[in-house]
Design a protein around this motif. Sequence first.
Motif, PDB file in Angstrom:
ATOM      1  N   GLU A 209       0.853  -1.187   0.000  1.00 25.87           N
ATOM      2  CA  GLU A 209       0.000   0.000   0.000  1.00 25.87           C
ATOM      3  C   GLU A 209       0.891   1.239   0.000  1.00 25.87           C
ATOM      4  N   ILE A 210       0.456   2.277  -0.698  1.00 22.81           N
ATOM      5  CA  ILE A 210       1.239   3.512  -0.802  1.00 22.81           C
ATOM      6  C   ILE A 210       0.502   4.622  -0.065  1.00 22.81           C
ATOM      7  N   SER A 211       1.241   5.405   0.727  1.00 25.60           N
ATOM      8  CA  SER A 211       0.628   6.518   1.466  1.00 25.60           C
ATOM      9  C   SER A 211       0.047   7.532   0.486  1.00 25.60           C
ATOM     10  N   GLU A 212      -0.921   8.311   0.945  1.00 29.92           N
ATOM     11  CA  GLU A 212      -1.659   9.212   0.069  1.00 29.92           C
ATOM     12  C   GLU A 212      -0.757  10.215  -0.638  1.00 29.92           C
ATOM     13  N   ASP A 213       0.306  10.649   0.026  1.00 31.31           N
ATOM     14  CA  ASP A 213       1.224  11.629  -0.570  1.00 31.31           C
ATOM     15  C   ASP A 213       2.354  10.974  -1.371  1.00 31.31           C
ATOM     16  N   ASP A 214       2.306   9.658  -1.537  1.00 33.00           N
ATOM     17  CA  ASP A 214       3.312   8.903  -2.295  1.00 33.00           C
ATOM     18  C   ASP A 214       4.705   8.946  -1.669  1.00 33.00           C
ATOM     19  N   GLN A 215       4.765   9.232  -0.386  1.00 34.91           N
ATOM     20  CA  GLN A 215       6.083   9.304   0.249  1.00 34.91           C
ATOM     21  C   GLN A 215       6.587   7.916   0.652  1.00 34.91           C
ATOM     22  N   PHE A 216       5.658   7.073   1.162  1.00 29.29           N
ATOM     23  CA  PHE A 216       6.069   5.762   1.665  1.00 29.29           C
ATOM     24  C   PHE A 216       5.263   4.635   1.022  1.00 29.29           C
ATOM     25  N   MET A 217       5.918   3.483   0.918  1.00 32.08           N
ATOM     26  CA  MET A 217       5.205   2.258   0.579  1.00 32.08           C
ATOM     27  C   MET A 217       5.275   1.316   1.777  1.00 32.08           C
ATOM     28  N   PHE A 218       4.128   0.735   2.130  1.00 32.28           N
ATOM     29  CA  PHE A 218       4.035  -0.198   3.254  1.00 32.28           C
ATOM     30  C   PHE A 218       3.897  -1.606   2.685  1.00 32.28           C
ATOM     31  N   CYS A 219       4.774  -2.486   3.107  1.00 31.68           N
ATOM     32  CA  CYS A 219       4.823  -3.849   2.568  1.00 31.68           C
ATOM     33  C   CYS A 219       4.481  -4.862   3.657  1.00 31.68           C
ATOM     34  N   GLY A 220       3.381  -5.585   3.484  1.00 37.20           N
ATOM     35  CA  GLY A 220       3.011  -6.652   4.415  1.00 37.20           C
ATOM     36  C   GLY A 220       3.736  -7.935   4.057  1.00 37.20           C
ATOM     37  N   THR A 221       4.359  -8.569   5.031  1.00 36.84           N
ATOM     38  CA  THR A 221       5.240  -9.707   4.761  1.00 36.84           C
ATOM     39  C   THR A 221       4.689 -11.023   5.321  1.00 36.84           C
ATOM     40  N   THR A 222       5.238 -12.112   4.794  1.00 31.74           N
ATOM     41  CA  THR A 222       4.870 -13.437   5.294  1.00 31.74           C
ATOM     42  C   THR A 222       5.425 -13.667   6.699  1.00 31.74           C
ATOM     43  N   SER A 223       6.386 -12.854   7.114  1.00 31.30           N
ATOM     44  CA  SER A 223       6.970 -12.973   8.454  1.00 31.30           C
ATOM     45  C   SER A 223       6.095 -12.347   9.525  1.00 31.30           C
ATOM     46  N   GLY A 224       5.044 -11.622   9.106  1.00 33.12           N
ATOM     47  CA  GLY A 224       4.115 -11.038  10.069  1.00 33.12           C
ATOM     48  C   GLY A 224       4.445  -9.617  10.468  1.00 33.12           C
ATOM     49  N   ASP A 225       5.390  -8.974   9.772  1.00 33.94           N
ATOM     50  CA  ASP A 225       5.676  -7.572  10.060  1.00 33.94           C
ATOM     51  C   ASP A 225       5.436  -6.734   8.801  1.00 33.94           C
ATOM     52  N   ILE A 226       5.575  -5.417   8.963  1.00 38.45           N
ATOM     53  CA  ILE A 226       5.312  -4.468   7.886  1.00 38.45           C
ATOM     54  C   ILE A 226       6.562  -3.628   7.657  1.00 38.45           C
ATOM     55  N   MET A 227       7.046  -3.624   6.422  1.00 31.06           N
ATOM     56  CA  MET A 227       8.200  -2.791   6.063  1.00 31.06           C
ATOM     57  C   MET A 227       7.705  -1.440   5.547  1.00 31.06           C
ATOM     58  N   LYS A 228       8.347  -0.374   5.998  1.00 28.43           N
ATOM     59  CA  LYS A 228       8.027   0.989   5.561  1.00 28.43           C
ATOM     60  C   LYS A 228       9.215   1.502   4.756  1.00 28.43           C
ATOM     61  N   ILE A 229       9.001   1.724   3.470  1.00 29.72           N
ATOM     62  CA  ILE A 229      10.082   2.111   2.565  1.00 29.72           C
ATOM     63  C   ILE A 229       9.817   3.489   1.988  1.00 29.72           C
ATOM     64  N   ASN A 230      10.834   4.366   2.031  1.00 25.87           N
ATOM     65  CA  ASN A 230      10.751   5.689   1.411  1.00 25.87           C
ATOM     66  C   ASN A 230      10.842   5.518  -0.103  1.00 25.87           C
ATOM     67  N   MET A 231       9.797   5.925  -0.820  1.00 26.87           N
ATOM     68  CA  MET A 231       9.729   5.659  -2.256  1.00 26.87           C
ATOM     69  C   MET A 231      10.746   6.475  -3.053  1.00 26.87           C
ATOM     70  N   LYS A 232      10.959   7.728  -2.663  1.00 26.58           N
ATOM     71  CA  LYS A 232      11.886   8.577  -3.424  1.00 26.58           C
ATOM     72  C   LYS A 232      13.325   8.102  -3.249  1.00 26.58           C
ATOM     73  N   GLN A 233      13.694   7.752  -2.028  1.00 25.93           N
ATOM     74  CA  GLN A 233      15.067   7.319  -1.762  1.00 25.93           C
ATOM     75  C   GLN A 233      15.260   5.815  -1.995  1.00 25.93           C
ATOM     76  N   GLY A 234      14.161   5.071  -1.959  1.00 23.01           N
ATOM     77  CA  GLY A 234      14.255   3.632  -2.104  1.00 23.01           C
ATOM     78  C   GLY A 234      14.928   2.963  -0.928  1.00 23.01           C
ATOM     79  N   LEU A 235      14.733   3.525   0.265  1.00 23.06           N
ATOM     80  CA  LEU A 235      15.396   3.015   1.468  1.00 23.06           C
ATOM     81  C   LEU A 235      14.376   2.583   2.513  1.00 23.06           C
ATOM     82  N   LEU A 236      14.682   1.499   3.230  1.00 22.43           N
ATOM     83  CA  LEU A 236      13.864   1.040   4.346  1.00 22.43           C
ATOM     84  C   LEU A 236      14.013   2.023   5.503  1.00 22.43           C
ATOM     85  N   THR A 237      12.884   2.538   5.985  1.00 20.30           N
ATOM     86  CA  THR A 237      12.936   3.493   7.100  1.00 20.30           C
ATOM     87  C   THR A 237      12.478   2.878   8.415  1.00 20.30           C
TER      88      THR A 237
END
Length: 620
Positions: A209-237
């Motif tokens: 899922e992508i935040s409304e302002d397109d700043q972050f992408m939230f990734c739901g994983t099979t491990s049961g956690d959620i990764m928050k990635i900065n879309m412009k920088q392409g870095l895990l925050t």
Amino acid sequence: MALERQDASQLQLEAVIGFNGHVISGLRVHPHREHLIYPLGSTIILKTIKDGKQEFLHGHTNNISCISVSKSGSYIASGQVNSMGFKAPIIIWDYEQRKEYAQLELHKAKVEALAFSPGEKYLVSLGGVDDDSIVVWNIETKQAICGSPASANSSGHCLTVQFSNTNDNVFVSAGRETYRVWELDLPNRKVRPKECQTSKLRRTVKCVEISEDDQFMFCGTTSGDIMKINMKQGLLTDCGPVKKKYNLGVNVLRVLKSGDLLVGSGSGTFSLCSSTSFATHKTVELEKGVTSIALRGEGQQFFVGTEASQMYRFSYDDFNPELISTSHSSAVNDVAICFGVSELFVTCSLEDIRLWHINKPKELLHITVPNMTCNCVDVMIDGHSIISAWNDGKIRVFAPQSGRLMIIIHDAHRMGVTAIAGTRDCKRIVSGGGEGQVRVWELLPHGHKLLETMKMHQAMVTCVTIKSNDKECVTASADGACIIWDLVRFTSLNMVISNTLFRSVCYHPEEYQIITSGTNRKISYWEVFDGSAIRDREGSQSGAINAMHISQDGRHFVTGGDDKMVKVWDYLEGEVTHVGIGHGGSITSIKLCCNNRTLISTSADGAILRWRFPHPPSSS
């Protein structure tokens, strides 16, 4: 041949009971907020939220695997699975016209995911594991713009795609050890991926899922956690929750206007949590895994779908689940209509039996037997009991009002009970088993008694039909024989043999003939008196005919099978008068109401379809 007639009319589909809860994000709310949109088999259902009225989009040839709705709601896109080596089509539907706008074919075997661009210029599609390619389509020209391998290396596999909320040229993809932000280079007809860096963190992402302002992408994983990635920088925050992860992984995510996240897990946990700290604000436990979260409007109301094929409605404020729809989550094996009451019918499946009202697609009774499969079901003619055949070799008799277990016959058949029927006097049950035996049981006030075991079939008994006087019955078997039995002396009277695995047999109401169907795709007519063959009709061009039922006046009968088509036949002419197309899986059972107005068919994809029977009852 009957099937080559071009004048067979279309059978009118009135209602569908079912929801494929296994399609991730398969449940959607149209942006106009009036309709729920979801797939079942090869059909897309548009259901009015207010009154439950249904409309249907037909066009797919196999089960729908993914669905997407454009931002304005002008378009619906759906992809399907197909056999290995064949292309799996994508259909774009015009919502207002309720018809196909375009059909797109490039992916092999399966379309994994679809997403519209925010301005509705483009559609991005993702192929399944055997394809693993990404294609961007121009919606106006209905042509592919460009494509690319979805993953950077052979060890990765992409599972989901999502378009930016503000930019028609940017989308993201994720899966097993692959997290990418893509940019469309339209002049050069290319897409250019940027790999996201997650340091040493290795995850398989099921949803994005992508935040409304397109700043972050939230990734739901099979491990049961959620990764928050900065879309412009392409870095895990960030990644969380750290301690209390979601059991069986995160299946689906939705970002609310408030910035909070709605999270659905594989264990059935449904939560509202913070997108900054991942702290849980509210949570409920639902039956089986959450596979869909559909927002209505700004997110004050939302709908949730589960692997148990259940739909729930929530409001943001109280977060209490309201169960609005239930259905079978696996193949429906049989249907029985209560005699003389064309308003109630019973279906059976893996672990359960359900009682339905014919005009209201809502279950009245749900009987569960964990870890067992109900192969077939019948309702005694007095309406006082539901008799059922199970794969554990037991016959179970239930009360239709309460679902109470009234009688259980242990070890009824050694290799499971595969066919069952009750006599008209409601005193006896005739059952067939996987080992080929036919048994007659007497029901007593406080139990049961085995009257006789009849051993002539060499393979599984697939159908039992009892004559109206309760003195004879006919059984069909996978050994290629149908046997007519004397239920007074418990001997065989006649046998018909054919080069087929018989699946179904019916008496004509006048009981001088029987008709059969099976794997040879033929409808066969036989004389009861001497077992002689009268005639054959080609019943299907592809696949076995699994089920049939005849009208009470004997003028028409209905069939269904692996070709997924419901057919209405004229008995005397042996010709198809009407064809019904709507099932996405093989038809498993079919029944006609005694008032000749309604037809019920069930299929291997868990669907129950109600059709308007086109021939009024005979006045004679």
